[in-house]
Design an enzyme around this catalytic site. Structure first.
Site, short mmCIF file in Angstrom:
data_model
loop_
_atom_site.label_atom_id
_atom_site.label_comp_id
_atom_site.label_asym_id
_atom_site.label_seq_id
_atom_site.Cartn_x
_atom_site.Cartn_y
_atom_site.Cartn_z
NE ARG A 117 -2.14 -7.58 -4.16
CZ ARG A 117 -2.73 -7.93 -2.71
NH1 ARG A 117 -2.53 -8.59 -1.72
NH2 ARG A 117 -3.77 -8.17 -3.50
CG HIS B 131 -1.83 -1.56 1.48
ND1 HIS B 131 -2.41 -1.89 2.24
CD2 HIS B 131 -2.93 -1.38 0.35
CE1 HIS B 131 -2.74 -2.30 2.38
NE2 HIS B 131 -3.17 -2.11 1.40
CE LYS C 140 -10.87 -7.70 1.68
NZ LYS C 140 -9.49 -7.01 1.96
CB SER D 61 -5.04 -6.39 4.76
OG SER D 61 -4.08 -5.89 3.75
O1 PNS Z 1 -8.59 -3.54 0.08
P1 PNS Z 1 -9.64 -3.74 -0.08
O2 PNS Z 1 -10.65 -4.89 0.86
O3 PNS Z 1 -9.25 -4.82 -1.54
O4 PNS Z 1 -10.84 -2.11 -0.84
C1 PNS Z 1 -11.86 -2.35 -1.10
C2 PNS Z 1 -13.03 -1.35 -0.33
C3 PNS Z 1 -13.09 -0.70 -0.12
C4 PNS Z 1 -12.04 -0.37 -1.90
C5 PNS Z 1 -14.48 -2.18 -1.54
O5 PNS Z 1 -14.41 -2.25 -1.05
C6 PNS Z 1 -14.65 -0.31 -2.13
O6 PNS Z 1 -15.15 0.40 -2.51
N1 PNS Z 1 -15.78 -0.63 -0.99
C7 PNS Z 1 -16.78 0.61 -0.76
C8 PNS Z 1 -18.08 0.40 -0.61
C9 PNS Z 1 -18.43 0.53 -3.23
O7 PNS Z 1 -17.95 1.70 -3.44
N2 PNS Z 1 -18.76 -1.26 -3.35
C10 PNS Z 1 -19.55 -0.52 -4.87
C11 PNS Z 1 -18.06 -1.39 -5.39
S1 PNS Z 1 -18.64 -1.62 -7.51
#
Ligand code: PNS
Length: 163
Positions: free
Chosen positions: A91, A17, A41, A128
């Protein structure tokens, strides 16, 4: 110079990150690290407040980076902070599949674009999820995370043989 949003769950923040944040600063200028909930998650290891605090400490040497917790959609966070687009790190091919689907969906519902940045090859195996797993069993993850995260993990999960 643009402002970009780098959203993620950052549970916890790791050196991959940090690489994406450093690249974003060099390429775009201002970066908002958006600490968010990932609905796919399980409930987090660290609270949003703990994550924000560890990230702030870890990126304190980059004055053009802000760390903000957001509820809800990433595209709404983009609009709230007037960011030009979303930045994501890649990645592996597996990441690409997931990110491409999210990027297309986010664009379809809001017009917000996503830019991908490749992680440094040396950091592509860091995740993570594995950091959480190793730390929970008292293993040593200090080579994978910034120092403030290492001490947060050590407080929550004392290392084997150190307590
Ligand atoms: O670090 P991560 O867990 O890969 O991050 C994922 C994250 C938090 C960026 C994604 O789950 C997200 O955008 N969450 C907010 C809800 C949202 O916008 N959902 C629509 C996805 S198309």
């Amino acid at each position: 110079m643009a402002t970009v949003l780098y959203p993620g769950s950052f549970d916890p923040l790791h050196l991959g990150h940090i690489d994406v944040i450093e690249q974003s600063v060099a390429l775009f200028g201002k970066v908002i690290v958006g600490v968010m909930h990932n609905p796919t998650k399980p409930s987090g290891m660290f609270t949003l407040e703990q994550r924000v605090s560890m990230i702030k400490e870890s990126i304190s040497y980059m004055p053009s980076v802000k760390v903000v917790a957001f509820e809800g959609l990433a595209v709404d966070a983009v609009k709230q902070v007037k960011a030009a687009f979303i930045v994501k790190g890649l990645r592996t091919g597996g990441d690409f599949e997931v990110e491409q689907q999210m990027a297309h969906t986010n664009h379809a519902v809001s017009g917000v674009r996503t830019v991908y940045l490749p992680c440094k090859p040396a950091l592509v195996s860091i995740s993570s999820r594995f950091i959480r797993e190793i730390a929970q069993y008292g293993g040593d993850v200090t080579s994978l995370v910034p120092a403030p995260v290492a001490s947060g993990l050590a407080t929550q999960f004392p290392r084997k043989g150190t307590s």
